[in-house]
Every structure is written in C-alpha cells, then in structure tokens.
Design a protein around this motif. Structure first.
Motif, PDB file in Angstrom:
ATOM      1  N   VAL A  18      14.263  -0.124  -2.532  1.00 32.51           N
ATOM      2  CA  VAL A  18      14.275   1.102  -1.772  1.00 32.51           C
ATOM      3  C   VAL A  18      13.549   0.829  -0.474  1.00 32.51           C
ATOM      4  O   VAL A  18      13.187  -0.302  -0.183  1.00 32.51           O
ATOM      5  N   LEU A  19      13.333   1.881   0.327  1.00 33.50           N
ATOM      6  CA  LEU A  19      12.800   1.756   1.680  1.00 33.50           C
ATOM      7  C   LEU A  19      11.821   0.620   1.901  1.00 33.50           C
ATOM      8  O   LEU A  19      12.138  -0.364   2.541  1.00 33.50           O
ATOM      9  N   GLY A  20      10.608   0.694   1.377  1.00 39.86           N
ATOM     10  CA  GLY A  20       9.623  -0.354   1.575  1.00 39.86           C
ATOM     11  C   GLY A  20       9.031  -0.793   0.270  1.00 39.86           C
ATOM     12  O   GLY A  20       7.846  -1.093   0.190  1.00 39.86           O
ATOM     13  N   ALA A  21       9.840  -0.807  -0.810  1.00 41.02           N
ATOM     14  CA  ALA A  21       9.293  -1.061  -2.130  1.00 41.02           C
ATOM     15  C   ALA A  21      10.371  -1.619  -3.053  1.00 41.02           C
ATOM     16  O   ALA A  21      11.559  -1.481  -2.796  1.00 41.02           O
ATOM     17  N   ILE A  22       9.923  -2.250  -4.126  1.00 44.94           N
ATOM     18  CA  ILE A  22      10.803  -2.659  -5.207  1.00 44.94           C
ATOM     19  C   ILE A  22      10.590  -1.695  -6.365  1.00 44.94           C
ATOM     20  O   ILE A  22       9.469  -1.502  -6.828  1.00 44.94           O
ATOM     21  N   ASP A  23      11.694  -1.075  -6.820  1.00 41.75           N
ATOM     22  CA  ASP A  23      11.625  -0.108  -7.906  1.00 41.75           C
ATOM     23  C   ASP A  23      11.665  -0.863  -9.233  1.00 41.75           C
ATOM     24  O   ASP A  23      12.666  -1.447  -9.607  1.00 41.75           O
ATOM     25  N   VAL A  24      10.523  -0.875  -9.957  1.00 43.88           N
ATOM     26  CA  VAL A  24      10.416  -1.611 -11.215  1.00 43.88           C
ATOM     27  C   VAL A  24      10.415  -0.629 -12.378  1.00 43.88           C
ATOM     28  O   VAL A  24       9.456  -0.510 -13.121  1.00 43.88           O
ATOM     29  N   SER A  25      11.467   0.148 -12.484  1.00 46.40           N
ATOM     30  CA  SER A  25      11.712   1.071 -13.592  1.00 46.40           C
ATOM     31  C   SER A  25      10.740   2.245 -13.616  1.00 46.40           C
ATOM     32  O   SER A  25      11.143   3.379 -13.424  1.00 46.40           O
ATOM     33  N   THR A  26       9.436   2.022 -13.880  1.00 46.15           N
ATOM     34  CA  THR A  26       8.485   3.134 -13.969  1.00 46.15           C
ATOM     35  C   THR A  26       7.448   3.119 -12.856  1.00 46.15           C
ATOM     36  O   THR A  26       6.475   3.872 -12.925  1.00 46.15           O
ATOM     37  N   TYR A  27       7.622   2.287 -11.847  1.00 42.74           N
ATOM     38  CA  TYR A  27       6.719   2.305 -10.691  1.00 42.74           C
ATOM     39  C   TYR A  27       7.371   1.558  -9.537  1.00 42.74           C
ATOM     40  O   TYR A  27       8.382   0.880  -9.702  1.00 42.74           O
ATOM     41  N   PHE A  28       6.774   1.699  -8.342  1.00 43.43           N
ATOM     42  CA  PHE A  28       7.208   0.955  -7.169  1.00 43.43           C
ATOM     43  C   PHE A  28       6.201  -0.145  -6.867  1.00 43.43           C
ATOM     44  O   PHE A  28       4.982   0.100  -6.890  1.00 43.43           O
ATOM     45  N   GLU A  29       6.685  -1.313  -6.571  1.00 44.96           N
ATOM     46  CA  GLU A  29       5.851  -2.364  -5.978  1.00 44.96           C
ATOM     47  C   GLU A  29       6.053  -2.275  -4.468  1.00 44.96           C
ATOM     48  O   GLU A  29       7.157  -2.447  -3.962  1.00 44.96           O
ATOM     49  N   LEU A  30       4.978  -1.985  -3.753  1.00 42.61           N
ATOM     50  CA  LEU A  30       5.095  -1.746  -2.317  1.00 42.61           C
ATOM     51  C   LEU A  30       5.138  -3.082  -1.567  1.00 42.61           C
ATOM     52  O   LEU A  30       4.116  -3.590  -1.118  1.00 42.61           O
ATOM     53  N   ASP A  31       6.355  -3.615  -1.417  1.00 42.32           N
ATOM     54  CA  ASP A  31       6.474  -4.921  -0.781  1.00 42.32           C
ATOM     55  C   ASP A  31       6.528  -4.826   0.734  1.00 42.32           C
ATOM     56  O   ASP A  31       6.630  -5.839   1.415  1.00 42.32           O
ATOM     57  N   GLY A  32       6.435  -3.606   1.276  1.00 39.26           N
ATOM     58  CA  GLY A  32       6.395  -3.445   2.726  1.00 39.26           C
ATOM     59  C   GLY A  32       5.000  -3.517   3.296  1.00 39.26           C
ATOM     60  O   GLY A  32       4.810  -3.346   4.511  1.00 39.26           O
ATOM     61  N   VAL A  33       3.990  -3.767   2.447  1.00 44.52           N
ATOM     62  CA  VAL A  33       2.605  -3.892   2.912  1.00 44.52           C
ATOM     63  C   VAL A  33       2.068  -5.236   2.432  1.00 44.52           C
ATOM     64  O   VAL A  33       2.530  -5.770   1.420  1.00 44.52           O
ATOM     65  N   PRO A  34       1.090  -5.814   3.135  1.00 43.23           N
ATOM     66  CA  PRO A  34       0.615  -7.156   2.782  1.00 43.23           C
ATOM     67  C   PRO A  34      -0.267  -7.209   1.533  1.00 43.23           C
ATOM     68  O   PRO A  34      -0.412  -8.267   0.930  1.00 43.23           O
ATOM     69  N   LYS A  35      -0.856  -6.091   1.146  1.00 40.99           N
ATOM     70  CA  LYS A  35      -1.742  -6.082  -0.022  1.00 40.99           C
ATOM     71  C   LYS A  35      -0.968  -5.671  -1.276  1.00 40.99           C
ATOM     72  O   LYS A  35       0.086  -5.032  -1.195  1.00 40.99           O
TER      73      LYS A  35
END
Length: 380
Positions: free
Chosen positions: A16-33
């Motif tokens: 999705v926009l700035g994240a990877i949707d991992v079923s029950t949460y987003f991993e925010l891959d649009g930020v460095p941390k």
C-alpha cells in the motif's frame, strides 16, 4: 447509507502507499526506522510499534505507542487488525518535514519526509494538527476532495434552500442494534437501522442534512432514537448522545470550513415520567429539556478548536441563510417549536421547519397544499 461500492481483493501480504500489509499490521517501509502500524480488534485504537518478534504462530509487536502513551504490552496476531479493514476516516495532505511515533512529536520515524498528497489517515489529532498515516504521525493540511468540500464549488450567495442537499433519514441508527439482547437484535437490525455509517463518516461522504430524532430518560440524558429504539455509539459503547452528534459535526466543519450542515431535530420520545416505580420525583420539564439542548449548542460557551462551542452554530434569524453566512456552522432546524423561558424572555433553538410525515401522495391534492412550515409561517 451506502454511497460507494468498491471491490477489493485482500491477500496475506500486499503493498500500500508507504507500507507492506502483513495481514494484521503494516510494516512502514516508507520510513528508515523500524515501525509497525495496527488497529485493535474493535478498530477503536491505532498503535504504532518499534519492534517485532517472530514466532511460529506469527509476529509479536512490542515497544508500542497509542497516541502519546507508551504501551508495554506485547501484541500477538489474535489481538490485532489490519488498519485498512477499519472504517475509512478520510484523507489529508501531509506536509514535508518530520513524522513521529507519537502525536505529540517525540521520537521521529523519519527526519526528512518529503510530504505526500491525499494520504489516508487512521487517527487524527486536531490540537497538534498531526495525523497517523503509513509514515507515522505527520503534520498535515486538510485534503480537498469532492465529498469533503463540495459546497466550496457553489456561489457563496446561494441560499441553502436553493441547493439540492443530500441527507439521511434517521441519521443516528448505524448501531441501533448494538448491545441489544438477542430477542431484540434482529428486530432492531432489520426494522430500526437505516444507516451503515456514523454521522462523521456520513459527512465525509458528502451528506449535509441530518435527520436527528431525540429521546430522553429519567437520568436526563438526551440521545438519538428511532421511534422507541435508542441509538448506540460504537465509539463510546453507550447511547448515541446528542452531544456526540454535535461533536462529530463540529469536528468535520473544523476540518472542512467551506461546508455547512443542517441538523433537523425532532422529539420522538421525550416524555419524562414525573415518578418512577419507586415514587422518586423527577423535575425535568419541557423548559428544562429545551434548555438542556441549548446548553449543548447555542448556549454552550466552552472552548472547542480555539473558538467558543456555540460559534459553530448559525444563530441569525434568517430561515435559510446564504452559504457565506452559514459556512463552517451547523444550521439547526426543529420540528415544532423548541423554546424555553429565560428571565421572562422566550429563547428559540434554531428555526422551526415542520415537514409532514411521509405517506401516500394523492394526485390533485399535493400540488395545492403547502409542504412545510417555516418559523410559524407556511412555505412552499
């Protein structure tokens, strides 16, 4: 109310926009941390976390924040919900700068954020003007879209009765079946529920007229109803109070100052018994009832978004003001007269606009009959 029909295919992992949707949460891959976003099972709270731990049954998320609160709890997959499965709240334009793990701007998720237009938000703080998005808590300006601000495209000199205004019937019934006993659940769901969205969500989708039916009880609560079926608010797990409806509308108007919202009040079940079964007396007269409504609206001087609460209500004497005069405000209409006495003066709440109950239309009669009554005078 169902205005949009959207077909979406959900799979276990998607982008999705700035994240990877991992079923029950987003991993925010649009930020460095490392940052992970999820909602609780009821979609009431949205959390952003700094760490995850892999187990055979899924990921545990920990070192989390709910708004500015640090949460020490470790969340397993059964306690989380994909944020995109929660009710859509709106879009905002994200401002270049920094985004954070908390709404009060402590630790950053990204220090050199370039901004992003029309981003979906999952939580919002109107005081700090930050929204929780797939980049963390970021500074924002309201997003301009046709549903949020369609009135901005109409001449400011147009009167509200010259506009085809979309409205909803029994606007507060989205959760009228909520918290009901099994014997009542199906009756309430199929016969009393007329809406799928709460009031704030209806406004996001372009609704500008709200049909609000009122009921009260021996505790002097004033809440929304459909006939004698009291409405409930999933966000508060309590009755859908008139104050809730006002608060949601004002939040929308604060964020969309070009708009105006008509709230039409009707007393559906406002009788207060003088005594209960234990012979306890209640001193809640008609005057008290209408005064209580005024104290929630036109007489409410408590602060709200750096203004007085009653500044969000149109209070001039015109029945149908222009958009220029009404923008950013609630226009109150009432069915029958809502008034009370104060220091030998009659105080009116809103403008009286009586609409006959819906029924059979007979040819040759309707065309020659007044259709409504405005402020004690017939209008056509």
């Amino acid at each position: 109310m169902k205005l949009l029909f959207i077909s979406v295919l959900y799979i276990s992992v998607s982008y999705v926009l700035g994240a990877i949707d991992v079923s029950t949460y987003f991993e925010l891959d649009g930020v460095p941390k490392n940052a992970y976003l999820f909602a609780d099972n009821n979609c009431e709270k949205k959390y952003i976390c700094k760490n995850r731990e892999k187990h055979w049954y899924g990921h545990i998320l920990y070192d989390c924040y709910y708004r500015s609160e640090s949460v020490s709890y470790r969340f397993d997959p059964t306690e989380r919900n994909d944020p995109d499965q929660c009710t859509f709240k709106g879009n905002v334009n994200l401002i270049a700068g920094k985004c954070y793990f908390t709404n009060n701007g402590d630790e950053t998720t990204i220090d050199n954020f370039g901004g992003y237009p029309n981003a979906r938000f999952y939580d919002i703080d109107y005081e700090t003007m930050r929204a929780l998005t797939e980049f963390g808590w970021c500074d924002y300006t309201p997003s301009i879209n046709s549903d949020n601000s369609w009135m901005s495209n109409i001449s400011k000199d147009t009167r509200i009765n010259q506009i085809n205004i979309p409205g909803t019937h029994d606007s507060g019934t989205y959760a009228v079946h909520y918290n009901s006993v099994p014997a009542q659940y199906e009756i309430r769901k199929h016969w009393a529920k007329t809406q799928d969205l709460d009031i704030y969500e209806q406004l996001l989708y372009g609704i500008r007229y709200l049909d609000i039916r009122l009921e009260t009880n021996e505790h002097q609560q004033i809440y929304l109803t459909h006939e004698k079926f009291d409405c409930w608010n999933k966000k508060t797990h309590a009755r859908y109070l008139l104050s809730d409806a006002f608060d949601e509308t004002i939040e929308f108007l604060y964020n969309n100052p070009s708009e105006t919202v008509i709230i039409h009040l009707k007393c559906d079940n406002c009788h207060i018994p003088k005594e209960d079964k234990d012979n306890n007396n209640y001193d809640f007269t008609d005057d008290d009832f209408y005064k209580a409504i005024a104290n929630l609206s036109i007489a409410n001087t408590s602060p709200k978004f750096n203004k007085k609460y009653n500044d969000f209500f149109y209070q001039d004497k015109e029945d149908f003001p222009t958009l220029e005069k009404a923008k950013g405000r609630i226009v109150l209409f009432t069915r029958k007269e809502f008034s009370y006495s104060l220091n030998d003066t009659t105080i009116y709440i809103g403008q009286r606009v009586d609409i006959p109950e819906m029924g059979e239309c007979k040819k040759g009669i309707v065309a020659f009959k007044p259709i409504c009554k405005c402020n004690r005078q017939w209008c056509w």
